[in-house]
Design a protein around this motif. Structure first.
Motif, PDB file in Angstrom:
ATOM      1  N   ALA A   8       0.838  -1.203   0.000  1.00 42.77           N
ATOM      2  CA  ALA A   8       0.000   0.000   0.000  1.00 42.77           C
ATOM      3  C   ALA A   8       0.874   1.255   0.000  1.00 42.77           C
ATOM      4  CB  ALA A   8      -0.926  -0.008   1.210  1.00 42.77           C
ATOM      5  N   VAL A  20      -6.969   0.588  -3.040  1.00 45.64           N
ATOM      6  CA  VAL A  20      -7.816  -0.533  -2.609  1.00 45.64           C
ATOM      7  C   VAL A  20      -7.851  -1.602  -3.690  1.00 45.64           C
ATOM      8  CG1 VAL A  20     -10.176  -1.225  -2.037  1.00 45.64           C
ATOM      9  CG2 VAL A  20      -9.193   0.828  -1.000  1.00 45.64           C
ATOM     10  N   SER A  47      -5.950  -4.218  -1.559  1.00 44.40           N
ATOM     11  CA  SER A  47      -6.823  -4.537  -0.427  1.00 44.40           C
ATOM     12  C   SER A  47      -7.389  -5.949  -0.488  1.00 44.40           C
ATOM     13  CB  SER A  47      -7.977  -3.530  -0.384  1.00 44.40           C
ATOM     14  OG  SER A  47      -8.814  -3.818   0.711  1.00 44.40           O
ATOM     15  N   MET A  60      -8.256  -2.420   5.169  1.00 41.92           N
ATOM     16  CA  MET A  60      -7.982  -3.172   3.932  1.00 41.92           C
ATOM     17  C   MET A  60      -7.580  -4.615   4.222  1.00 41.92           C
ATOM     18  SD  MET A  60      -6.288  -0.616   1.147  1.00 41.92           S
ATOM     19  CE  MET A  60      -4.737  -0.411   1.996  1.00 41.92           C
TER      20      MET A  60
END
Ligand code: ASP
Length: 590
Positions: free
Chosen positions: A148, A260, A264, A545
């Protein structure tokens, strides 16, 4: 390298190759003459077969191996015999026939199993965090976090942002929490403050002409302890020059959607983030960080309830208080005890009582202690307004706006939990905008900023600063997700006169302001560009997430809710000599 391949990367295309693996013994099974070792590294697990008939030396070495030993294996990748494949494992088609086994290190029995995701007492997990981090779930979470943050860096880098580090030893920054102080040895009696955020510094970088700044920034706040709060946490801190509110919102929305989708484990509920004003969010959900995964909205019934024969409602409405309700589908058959529990939750939020009306599933008859105070027409109007059906339960709170909202918001969350409305994992992001510039309640006769004192009012509301400061709306924006505030930011004040005016409204004399923020006020006199920014909280976003309930699960070495580190035993006492050097003495609390 002590290995040619990772355990987890082996596939059928490696069949026939001789490989050297190194990792931890996840499991060992002795089948008499053949020992099976599940060897694990960060990439995954591979099955190693140590057959005495293939290598007596390897077999002898493997015989002494135990769980979590560190082992190096050289052998040939081969297809598992038919019927012995493990479809649940990425390496399940193959096994490694060992020619050589070397024990690189031994391991004591671990205080909890590493190879399974058993529930383990969290204090034990934190005490042996390095073992906890060895478990698959934690490795998955930290890898997700890495991915991320890498996504964020690439995304922002591609859009002209530069990453700048700002100091950890700094001066008090106003985010409304208590500072962590660090005594100066060189300047006895003086202290640095750890930054609650790089707020001032990023604004100064805008004055310095950097235009687009970001930092994966550590922030420190000595706030009251709460279960899911950490004294130090990480923000994606950002600031941009020459932007308006929607420029920031659109950029962050694109970043969040991209991140995301890229990393995620939990999908987005929707790709376009709804935008709610603070007033709308609080009216509909009772809070400025609504969970939009479900409805259960708060509905105003002041007009109906106020004209009923129930005195409390009529009096409250006459006194300008509120009557609002929430409809809980299918809860009309709740027992006395279940209703009492809900009332206790409402009371914990300051409500004096909780009224209810239950619509009988079979007859549609409306029951409840207050039902008799309503006419049939009023009851029909109520059920229509709440879209309540037979079998539903209507919960009603009446008090000041704040109490009604707090009570019904707490009930909304609880009912959603009971009704399983949050069971399906998804991320429901939304923007909350148009916040009041100041908190409703005054602090010591002064206004308190809703966000922080650098947030700009809406330009058209600036005249109200003189006539009606409480009515001023600001250019603050929050990003919320599943009931959490995951980012907050604002368009800033870049004008020294306006900044001074806001400071005076929140009770800062010009002298105090100069002492604490003189550098910022002065900087604003040297051509400060219009600017704004935001700071998403990395820890909370990662927890959402990863589908984890708390932020400790996505931090490598978190502290307990008591702000202690159980592994290193921090905070701890220091040597008298260290205190002497700092010219400090420990004083008993008076
Ligand atoms: N510094 C602010 C905070 O930590 C965020 C911002 O305004 O950019 O809440």
């Amino acid at each position: 390298m002590l290995k040619t391949h990772s355990c987890g990367e082996l596939r059928s295309e490696h069949i026939g190759q001789t490989v050297t693996l190194a990792g931890w013994v996840n499991k060992r099974r002795d089948m008499g003459g053949v020992i099976f070792i599940d060897l694990r590294d960060r990439a995954g697990k591979a099955q190693v077969v140590v057959d005495a008939g293939r290598s007596a030396d390897a077999f002898a070495a493997a015989a002494g191996v135990r769980g979590e030993y560190v082992v190096q294996v050289t052998g040939q990748v081969s297809r598992r015999p038919a019927g012995q494949e493990n479809t649940g494992l990425p390496t399940g088609e193959i096994e490694v026939l060992a020619d050589r086994v070397v024990v690189l290190n031994t391991a004591k029995p671990t205080p909890f199993p590493i190879d399974r995701d058993d529930a383990v007492d969290e204090t034990v997990r934190l005490r042996y965090r390095y073992l906890d981090l060895r478990r698959e779930r934690m490795q998955r979470n930290l890898v997700l976090r890495h991915n991320a943050v890498k996504f964020i860096r690439d995304f922002l880098g591609a859009r002209g942002f530069i990453e700048v580090e700002t100091p950890i030893l700094f001066k008090s920054t106003p985010e409304g929490a208590r500072d962590y102080l660090v005594p100066s040895r060189v300047h006895p009696g003086k202290f640095y403050a750890l930054p609650q955020s790089p707020q001032q510094l990023k604004q100064l970088l805008m004055v310095a002409g950097y235009e687009r700044y970001f930092q994966i920034a550590r922030c420190f706040r000595d706030e009251d302890l709460r279960a899911d709060r950490q004294p130090e946490f990480t923000q994606l801190d950002m600031e941009m020059s020459f932007v308006e509110r929607d420029d920031v919102l659109n950029l962050i929305e694109e970043l969040m959607v991209g991140m995301v989708k890229a990393v995620s484990l939990v999908p987005l509920a929707h790709e376009q983030f709804p935008r709610l004003s603070y007033a709308e969010a609080t009216e509909r959900f009772g809070t400025d960080r609504p969970d939009l995964r479900y409805g259960l909205e708060l509905v105003d019934i002041g007009d109906i309830a106020g004209s009923s024969a129930f005195r409390v409602f009529a009096e409250n409405v006459a006194a300008g208080k509120r009557v609002k309700a929430i409809c809980a589908p299918g809860c009309g058959t709740y027992s006395r005890k279940q209703l009492d529990d809900l009332e206790a939750m409402a009371r914990a939020q300051g409500a004096k009582a909780l009224a209810w009306l239950a619509i009988q599933p079979d007859t549609g008859e409306i029951r409840g202690p207050i039902a008799k105070f309503f006419t049939v027409d009023q009851l029909i109007a109520l059920t229509e307004r709440l879209d309540a059906k037979p079998g539903d339960l209507i919960l009603i709170a009446s008090d000041s706006k704040a109490i009604v909202h707090n009570a019904l918001s707490a009930l909304r969350t609880e009912l959603a939990r009971r009704l399983g409305l949050t069971d399906e994992k998804k991320l429901a992001f939304a923007w909350v905008i148009d916040f009041p510039l100041f908190e409703e309640a005054m602090e010591e006769g002064h206004f308190a900023p809703s966000h922080h004192m650098f947030t700009a009012p809406k330009p058209e509301h600036i005249p109200l600063l003189d006539s009606d400061p409480a009515a001023v709306l600001s250019q603050q924006y929050d990003l919320v997700c599943n009931g959490y505030e995951v980012a907050g930011g604002s368009i800033r004040i870049h004008d020294q006169t306006l900044q001074a005016k806001i400071m005076s409204l929140i009770g800062f004399s010009m002298e105090q302001a100069r002492e604490q923020f003189g550098h910022l006020l002065e900087a604003f006199e040297f051509g400060a560009p219009p600017h704004g920014g935001i700071a998403p909280g990395i820890d909370r976003l990662m927890a959402l997430m990863a589908g984890e309930p708390n932020i400790r699960e996505v931090m490598a070495f978190p502290k307990t809710a008591q702000a202690t580190d159980l592994m290193a035993d921090a905070p701890s006492v220091v040597l008298p000599r260290q205190l002497d050097e700092l010219q400090l003495a420990i004083k008993a609390k008076s």
